[in-house]
Design a protein around this motif. Structure first.
Motif, mmCIF file in Angstrom:
data_model
loop_
_atom_site.group_PDB
_atom_site.id
_atom_site.type_symbol
_atom_site.label_atom_id
_atom_site.label_comp_id
_atom_site.label_asym_id
_atom_site.label_seq_id
_atom_site.Cartn_x
_atom_site.Cartn_y
_atom_site.Cartn_z
ATOM 1 N N ALA A 87 9.605 4.733 1.026
ATOM 2 C CA ALA A 87 8.381 5.260 0.417
ATOM 3 C C ALA A 87 8.316 6.784 0.564
ATOM 4 N N ILE A 88 8.710 7.299 1.734
ATOM 5 C CA ILE A 88 8.678 8.756 1.941
ATOM 6 C C ILE A 88 9.696 9.438 1.040
ATOM 7 N N SER A 89 10.903 8.855 0.922
ATOM 8 C CA SER A 89 11.921 9.438 0.032
ATOM 9 C C SER A 89 11.433 9.445 -1.410
ATOM 10 N N ASP B 12 0.823 -1.214 0.000
ATOM 11 C CA ASP B 12 0.000 0.000 0.000
ATOM 12 C C ASP B 12 0.856 1.262 0.000
ATOM 13 N N LEU B 13 2.059 1.164 0.631
ATOM 14 C CA LEU B 13 2.933 2.341 0.646
ATOM 15 C C LEU B 13 3.287 2.787 -0.760
ATOM 16 N N ASN B 14 3.462 1.824 -1.654
ATOM 17 C CA ASN B 14 3.909 2.152 -3.004
ATOM 18 C C ASN B 14 2.782 2.623 -3.913
ATOM 19 N N THR B 15 1.539 2.529 -3.432
ATOM 20 C CA THR B 15 0.419 2.993 -4.257
ATOM 21 C C THR B 15 0.048 4.439 -3.970
ATOM 22 N N TYR C 177 9.384 -2.417 8.707
ATOM 23 C CA TYR C 177 8.362 -1.492 8.191
ATOM 24 C C TYR C 177 8.901 -0.066 8.161
ATOM 25 N N ALA C 178 9.649 0.326 9.221
ATOM 26 C CA ALA C 178 10.224 1.666 9.241
ATOM 27 C C ALA C 178 11.193 1.862 8.080
ATOM 28 N N PHE C 179 11.963 0.822 7.750
ATOM 29 C CA PHE C 179 12.891 0.909 6.628
ATOM 30 C C PHE C 179 12.135 1.118 5.322
ATOM 31 N N GLN C 180 11.057 0.341 5.110
ATOM 32 C CA GLN C 180 10.262 0.490 3.896
ATOM 33 C C GLN C 180 9.538 1.843 3.857
ATOM 34 N N ALA C 181 9.105 2.293 5.038
ATOM 35 C CA ALA C 181 8.428 3.602 5.089
ATOM 36 C C ALA C 181 9.388 4.717 4.697
ATOM 37 N N ALA D 121 1.621 13.489 1.302
ATOM 38 C CA ALA D 121 0.639 13.433 2.391
ATOM 39 C C ALA D 121 -0.051 12.073 2.429
ATOM 40 N N ASP D 122 -0.410 11.540 1.239
ATOM 41 C CA ASP D 122 -1.026 10.212 1.194
ATOM 42 C C ASP D 122 -0.066 9.141 1.699
ATOM 43 N N THR D 123 1.204 9.267 1.358
ATOM 44 C CA THR D 123 2.201 8.286 1.800
ATOM 45 C C THR D 123 2.344 8.296 3.323
ATOM 46 N N LEU D 124 2.401 9.469 3.920
ATOM 47 C CA LEU D 124 2.544 9.565 5.370
ATOM 48 C C LEU D 124 1.340 8.953 6.081
ATOM 49 N N GLN D 125 0.138 9.242 5.553
ATOM 50 C CA GLN D 125 -1.058 8.686 6.191
ATOM 51 C C GLN D 125 -1.109 7.157 6.011
ATOM 52 N N THR D 126 -0.643 6.678 4.854
ATOM 53 C CA THR D 126 -0.608 5.232 4.625
ATOM 54 C C THR D 126 0.362 4.557 5.587
#
Length: 578
Positions: free
Chosen positions: A181-183, A23-26, A174-178, A31-36
């Motif tokens: 995704a944020i970058s 879901d992070l990659n979609t 998950y933090a690593f993947q997040a 803002a959508d990424t942070l909420q995801t």
């Protein structure tokens, strides 16, 4: 402690982790990424509360997304914690392979710092690994270069226990993947902004020539392009229709001129300064019919990277109406609203401009001191002997050829200090000011000076009381007219207030001033008709003389006193008869 179902728990957690990471990659925007990110923690990792604290450009961290409790979300979303406070938290407590756990036994010292916090009430833990409401668990997120992107904060595990080894590893993964995704979201946002900016710049570039042409040609105010530098500096290359209409000249004719050919002679200095520096100026430009119009010029220098400034883009705005209004306001401030004569403030200003603080007696004292100091050197210095007299012009002003600092250099001589006059004083006796002197009081020696005639109307109060202010105002207007017609161009007739007038007449001797007072009195005493009724007033005049060393108030007070002496010297009936 591992249980028999641990493999199944791990498998279920991996499935949930895979789903939330997908879901992070979609998510499309940052803002959508942070909420995801926070939604994935609550849905897939088994925590009731989660938030993302994102590093701002200034280094502080802001709560950028929150999930799990609407009340907490409304309270702390958007709040900022300082970077030093966060650095302190990330070095406290226990290091769980990249995670940072601060138990409630240590976290109480953080209750008063500026990091946004949300705590819920709950019972004390009953066993060692039970989650306490004030426990804190953070998962820092780092970019590929190692700089901190943000911190994930989680609270209230659904099983009520501190996460075990597998739960910690899942949160760390998950933090690593997040962070990735944020970058990526930031990179996409920057690329999108860059693409939009590039497209806009290309569109602007394609449309710039047409936009400039339309803005130039159809501008409601005047526009011109002029050469800058070289032999043709200031020559008009292009003008729009508004400027042609303003100056009454066609564009083909204006191309033969430069602004220096059109500007009023008194404004040429202002134009040259504005042309050289760019900027704004207010000046007058000549029309085809020979008149001048006030305009505001705003210059922009169009520079060439290789050759330097080449053109001036000039905006010409018609400010004739504003200038006229400013002159009207200035006239109202300096003139009497009833008679149109200069008022008291303007009178004092004009009188004060002719005076300086140097007493008249200092001049003779200084010359005598110079005569004594340089006696015997006349042949070498060219300085006149003791019999020299200061030349006085027709206006009664002594002219000095000395230096502005109050001294004159002679061959081999040091500057001389004048008695009673501070050295270098700007209003000293030997500056370039044309000093005003008064004729002798006892004898008419032919000296001319600035006469101050103070006029007070006799019998005006009774007219005002008997016939009303309308009649009184009409009398004052007529008296002002009669006084104005009896003086020369350049003389000043002012209304001091009430029924008092003052006349400033320069270049008069004592006899001349007395004759002028008689003529003015004779002009005032003929009957004045107001609404079919004839009324008469008389006038008493006092003659004072302006002289350097006096203030304007002192000069007026002197003339006023002389007027009252003259008034008391005549009977009331005689005063009314003039």
């Amino acid at each position: 402690m591992e249980t028999e179902s641990e493999p199944y728990v791990r498998l279920a957690t991996l499935r949930q982790l895979h789903r939330v990471v997908a879901d992070l990659n979609t998510a499309r925007s940052l803002a959508d990424t942070l909420q995801t990110v926070v939604d994935g923690i609550v849905v897939g990792l088994g925590y009731e509360l989660a938030c993302v604290n994102l590093v701002r450009p200034d280094g502080d961290l802001v709560v950028a997304a929150f999930a799990g409790d609407p009340a907490a979300e409304a309270l702390i979303t958007g709040r900022v914690g300082s970077r030093p406070s966060w650095d302190r938290r990330l070095t406290m407590g226990e290091d769980w392979d990249g995670l940072r756990f601060i138990p409630h036994t240590e976290g109480w010292v953080l209750m008063e710092d500026d990091v946004p916090q949300w705590h819920t009430e709950g019972p004390e833990p009953r066993f060692r690994d039970e989650w306490h409401p004030e426990d804190r668990l953070y998962a820092p997120m780092y970019a590929s270069g190692g700089e901190l992107l943000g911190v994930i904060s989680v609270d209230r595990p659904r099983n009520g226990r501190r996460p075990g080894a597998w739960g910690r590893e899942a949160l760390q993964m998950y933090a690593f993947q997040a962070a990735i995704a944020i970058s990526n979201a930031r990179l996409r946002a920057n690329m999108q902004r860059a693409l939009v900016r590039l497209e806009r710049e290309q569109q602007a570039l394609r449309a710039s020539e047409e936009s400039f042409r339309q803005a130039f040609e159809y501008a409601p105010s005047g526009m011109a392009i002029a050469e800058m530098g070289g032999d043709q500096h200031g020559r008009l290359l292009r003008t729009n229709d508004a400027l042609c209409r303003l100056l009454g000249r066609p564009a083909s004719v204006l191309r033969r001129y430069s602004f220096s050919d059109l500007v009023h002679p008194e404004d040429i200095g202002t134009l040259l300064r504005t042309s050289a520096e760019g900027g704004r100026a207010e000046l007058r430009l000549g029309r085809r019919d020979g008149t001048y119009v006030w305009v505001s010029l705003r210059n922009s220098v169009v520079a060439d990277a290789a050759d330097g400034p080449r053109f001036l883009l000039t905006h010409v705005e018609d400010i004739e109406e504003r200038k006229r209004h400013e002159l009207q306001l200035a006239h109202r401030a300096s003139h009497d609203s009833l008679t149109g004569l200069p008022n008291s403030a303007e009178l004092r200003s004009r009188l004060g401009s002719r005076l300086c603080r140097r007493p008249q007696s200092v001049r003779a004292t200084a010359i005598e001191a110079l005569d004594a100091a340089f006696e015997g050197r006349e042949a070498h210095s060219g300085y006149p002997g003791p019999g020299h007299e200061v030349r006085v012009d027709a206006g009664g002003a002594g002219e000095h050829g000395f230096q502005p600092d109050g001294s004159e250099r002679f061959a081999g001589a040091e500057p001389f200090e004048y008695p009673g006059v501070p050295a270098g004083r700007p209003d000293g006796p030997y500056d370039h000011h044309v000093h005003t002197v008064a004729p002798a009081a006892d004898v008419d020696d032919g000296t001319k000076g600035l006469a101050v005639l103070f006029c007070d109307l006799d019998g005006f109060k009774s007219i005002n009381d008997r016939f009303g202010h309308h009649t009184g105002d009409a009398v004052l207007i007529e008296v002002a007219r009669r006084l104005t017609t009896c003086v020369r161009d350049g003389d000043t007739v002012a209304r001091l207030g009430g029924d008092e007038f003052v006349v400033l007449a320069d270049g008069l001797g004592a006899a001349d001033a007395a004759d002028l007072a008689v003529r003015l009195r004779n002009a005032i005493i003929p009957p004045i008709r107001v609404d079919g009724r004839a009324v008469r007033v008389g006038a008493s005049f006092g003659i004072g003389w302006a002289s350097c060393g006096m203030s304007a108030d002192e000069v007026l007070r002197s003339a006023d006193q002389r007027m009252y002496i003259e008034k008391r010297s005549r009977s009331k009936a005689h005063r009314r008869a003039g």
